[in-house]
Design a protein around this motif. Structure first.
Motif, PDB file in Angstrom:
ATOM      1  N   ARG A   1       0.840  -1.209   0.000  1.00 22.69           N
ATOM      2  CA  ARG A   1       0.000   0.000   0.000  1.00 22.69           C
ATOM      3  C   ARG A   1       0.870   1.252   0.000  1.00 22.69           C
ATOM      4  N   ASN A   2       1.833   1.287   0.921  1.00 24.41           N
ATOM      5  CA  ASN A   2       2.680   2.467   1.045  1.00 24.41           C
ATOM      6  C   ASN A   2       3.514   2.693  -0.212  1.00 24.41           C
ATOM      7  N   LYS A   3       4.060   1.607  -0.767  1.00 30.21           N
ATOM      8  CA  LYS A   3       4.876   1.730  -1.977  1.00 30.21           C
ATOM      9  C   LYS A   3       4.037   2.237  -3.143  1.00 30.21           C
ATOM     10  N   TYR A   4       2.806   1.749  -3.262  1.00 30.76           N
ATOM     11  CA  TYR A   4       1.901   2.173  -4.337  1.00 30.76           C
ATOM     12  C   TYR A   4       1.662   3.688  -4.282  1.00 30.76           C
ATOM     13  N   ILE A   5       1.401   4.179  -3.072  1.00 34.83           N
ATOM     14  CA  ILE A   5       1.147   5.620  -2.906  1.00 34.83           C
ATOM     15  C   ILE A   5       2.398   6.427  -3.237  1.00 34.83           C
ATOM     16  N   MET A   6       3.558   5.980  -2.723  1.00 30.03           N
ATOM     17  CA  MET A   6       4.805   6.728  -2.946  1.00 30.03           C
ATOM     18  C   MET A   6       5.190   6.767  -4.422  1.00 30.03           C
ATOM     19  N   VAL A   7       5.008   5.663  -5.128  1.00 22.47           N
ATOM     20  CA  VAL A   7       5.324   5.627  -6.561  1.00 22.47           C
ATOM     21  C   VAL A   7       4.503   6.653  -7.319  1.00 22.47           C
ATOM     22  N   HIS A   8       3.217   6.726  -7.026  1.00 27.33           N
ATOM     23  CA  HIS A   8       2.344   7.660  -7.744  1.00 27.33           C
ATOM     24  C   HIS A   8       2.635   9.107  -7.366  1.00 27.33           C
ATOM     25  N   LEU A   9       3.017   9.361  -6.123  1.00 28.09           N
ATOM     26  CA  LEU A   9       3.394  10.714  -5.740  1.00 28.09           C
ATOM     27  C   LEU A   9       4.682  11.134  -6.456  1.00 28.09           C
TER      28      LEU A   9
ATOM     29  N   GLU B   1       5.703  10.022  -9.386  1.00 29.88           N
ATOM     30  CA  GLU B   1       5.368  10.229 -10.803  1.00 29.88           C
ATOM     31  C   GLU B   1       4.671  11.567 -11.030  1.00 29.88           C
ATOM     32  N   LYS B   2       3.918  12.029 -10.023  1.00 29.03           N
ATOM     33  CA  LYS B   2       3.215  13.314 -10.133  1.00 29.03           C
ATOM     34  C   LYS B   2       4.068  14.474  -9.626  1.00 29.03           C
ATOM     35  N   HIS B   3       5.325  14.184  -9.269  1.00 34.92           N
ATOM     36  CA  HIS B   3       6.275  15.212  -8.813  1.00 34.92           C
ATOM     37  C   HIS B   3       5.784  15.924  -7.547  1.00 34.92           C
ATOM     38  N   MET B   4       5.190  15.145  -6.643  1.00 37.38           N
ATOM     39  CA  MET B   4       4.680  15.714  -5.402  1.00 37.38           C
ATOM     40  C   MET B   4       5.555  15.263  -4.239  1.00 37.38           C
ATOM     41  N   PRO B   5       6.025  16.196  -3.388  1.00 37.28           N
ATOM     42  CA  PRO B   5       6.846  15.815  -2.232  1.00 37.28           C
ATOM     43  C   PRO B   5       6.035  15.020  -1.217  1.00 37.28           C
ATOM     44  N   PHE B   6       6.666  14.005  -0.609  1.00 37.18           N
ATOM     45  CA  PHE B   6       5.965  13.242   0.414  1.00 37.18           C
ATOM     46  C   PHE B   6       6.859  13.051   1.631  1.00 37.18           C
ATOM     47  N   LEU B   7       6.203  12.825   2.766  1.00 34.91           N
ATOM     48  CA  LEU B   7       6.880  12.646   4.051  1.00 34.91           C
ATOM     49  C   LEU B   7       6.339  11.387   4.707  1.00 34.91           C
ATOM     50  N   VAL B   8       7.224  10.414   4.977  1.00 33.56           N
ATOM     51  CA  VAL B   8       6.786   9.203   5.665  1.00 33.56           C
ATOM     52  C   VAL B   8       7.176   9.318   7.139  1.00 33.56           C
ATOM     53  N   VAL B   9       6.223   8.981   8.005  1.00 33.63           N
ATOM     54  CA  VAL B   9       6.402   9.125   9.446  1.00 33.63           C
ATOM     55  C   VAL B   9       6.107   7.788  10.105  1.00 33.63           C
ATOM     56  N   GLY B  10       6.941   7.417  11.083  1.00 36.09           N
ATOM     57  CA  GLY B  10       6.702   6.175  11.809  1.00 36.09           C
ATOM     58  C   GLY B  10       7.797   5.921  12.817  1.00 36.09           C
ATOM     59  N   ALA B  11       7.519   5.058  13.764  1.00 32.85           N
ATOM     60  CA  ALA B  11       8.493   4.736  14.808  1.00 32.85           C
ATOM     61  C   ALA B  11       9.651   3.932  14.228  1.00 32.85           C
ATOM     62  N   THR B  12      10.741   3.853  14.973  1.00 33.46           N
ATOM     63  CA  THR B  12      11.893   3.058  14.561  1.00 33.46           C
ATOM     64  C   THR B  12      11.492   1.599  14.398  1.00 33.46           C
ATOM     65  N   GLY B  13      11.905   0.998  13.279  1.00 32.13           N
ATOM     66  CA  GLY B  13      11.593  -0.404  13.036  1.00 32.13           C
ATOM     67  C   GLY B  13      10.429  -0.641  12.109  1.00 32.13           C
TER      68      GLY B  13
ATOM     69  N   GLN C   1       5.047  21.095   7.214  1.00 35.68           N
ATOM     70  CA  GLN C   1       4.285  19.851   7.091  1.00 35.68           C
ATOM     71  C   GLN C   1       3.200  19.964   6.020  1.00 35.68           C
ATOM     72  N   SER C   2       2.632  21.162   5.874  1.00 38.81           N
ATOM     73  CA  SER C   2       1.560  21.352   4.896  1.00 38.81           C
ATOM     74  C   SER C   2       2.059  21.237   3.453  1.00 38.81           C
ATOM     75  N   CYS C   3       3.380  21.248   3.256  1.00 38.82           N
ATOM     76  CA  CYS C   3       3.951  21.142   1.909  1.00 38.82           C
ATOM     77  C   CYS C   3       4.001  19.692   1.427  1.00 38.82           C
ATOM     78  N   PHE C   4       3.785  18.728   2.320  1.00 37.83           N
ATOM     79  CA  PHE C   4       3.965  17.315   1.983  1.00 37.83           C
ATOM     80  C   PHE C   4       2.650  16.546   1.997  1.00 37.83           C
ATOM     81  N   SER C   5       2.645  15.444   1.243  1.00 43.16           N
ATOM     82  CA  SER C   5       1.663  14.391   1.453  1.00 43.16           C
ATOM     83  C   SER C   5       2.261  13.492   2.529  1.00 43.16           C
ATOM     84  N   VAL C   6       1.594  13.375   3.670  1.00 41.62           N
ATOM     85  CA  VAL C   6       2.139  12.652   4.820  1.00 41.62           C
ATOM     86  C   VAL C   6       1.585  11.226   4.854  1.00 41.62           C
ATOM     87  N   ILE C   7       2.503  10.241   4.952  1.00 34.90           N
ATOM     88  CA  ILE C   7       2.130   8.829   5.003  1.00 34.90           C
ATOM     89  C   ILE C   7       2.604   8.258   6.337  1.00 34.90           C
TER      90      ILE C   7
END
Length: 231
Positions: free
Chosen positions: A33-41, A43-55, A182-188
């Motif tokens: 799911r995450n890879k699918y979203i990131m690939v499309h972002l 391709e559309k030249h949109m900055p993204f930010l992934v957030v999550g705990a260590t591991g 933060q508002s500049c990114f698509s946050v995942i």
């Protein structure tokens, strides 16, 4: 036609024989799911930010995604932020990967598009005014398409670049980034896998090591699910 994400996951995945354990990402519903979203972002030249705990595999999954990009059309640059990172260093490193296109314009060489992956985005220390200069530089570039030449005080247009960033939750040296940035990114949000996914991950890693092809008896090969559940 709608399909379940579980149907997309490669059920027969086995770890590459020469891959280090720390670089393994076993395909699961979450990673697909995450890879699918990131690939499309991307391709559309949109900055993204992934957030999550260590591991949760943020850095490794983004690195795998970037490794799969076509070298002829994409360039890559990785920046690892720390508490000591400053805006001048970030600007110098990024400009070092670019070439002059015109008097006031810079971009990646060879007509490619450059993906800049910033890991530990929220690590830079805040100054006395509460801002993080390296992050403000990135926000200025996203919002206005460039930054200033530090010696000439003239404006530089920075073209054909996009950002992919990763960070952990605040705490342990990590800070809260500004809402303007933060508002500049698509946050995942990357979450820890559930019990079913954890079982699947360790079975996929252990199964080739205890397989019949590896010289083990059928009874040993069939014990993999029980071994993983037990441990």
């Amino acid at each position: 036609e709608f399909k379940l994400w579980s149907e997309v996951v490669d059920a027969g995945w086995t770890p590459p024989p020469d891959a280090p354990f720390s670089r393994l990402i076993v395909p699961t519903q979450d990673t697909e799911r995450n890879k699918y979203i990131m690939v499309h972002l991307l391709e559309k030249h949109m900055p993204f930010l992934v957030v999550g705990a260590t591991g949760t595999g943020k850095t490794v999954l983004v690195q795998q995604l970037l490794d799969g990009l076509t070298r002829e059309t994409w360039g890559r640059l990785t920046l690892n932020f720390s508490a000591a990172t400053n805006s001048k260093t970030v600007q110098d490193i990024m400009e070092g990967a670019l070439e002059k296109k015109s008097k006031d314009k810079m971009g990646p060489p060879g007509g490619r598009r450059l993906v800049v992956f910033v890991d530990d985005l929220n690590m830079p220390k805040k100054d006395e005014f509460g801002s993080q200069p390296p992050l403000e530089l990135l926000r200025q570039w996203i919002g206005y398409g460039g930054w200033y030449d530090r010696s000439k005080q003239s404006w530089k247009h920075i073209v054909d670049i996009q950002l992919a960033c990763a960070m952990g939750p605040p705490g342990g040296g990590r800070t809260v980034i500004s809402e303007r940035l933060q508002s500049c990114f698509s946050v995942i949000n990357f979450t820890f896998p559930g019990e079913k996914e954890v079982q699947h991950i360790f079975e996929a890693i252990l199964r080739p090591s205890l397989s019949i092809e590896a010289g083990f008896a059928e009874e040993v090969a069939d014990s993999v699910p029980a071994l993983v559940a037990m441990t």
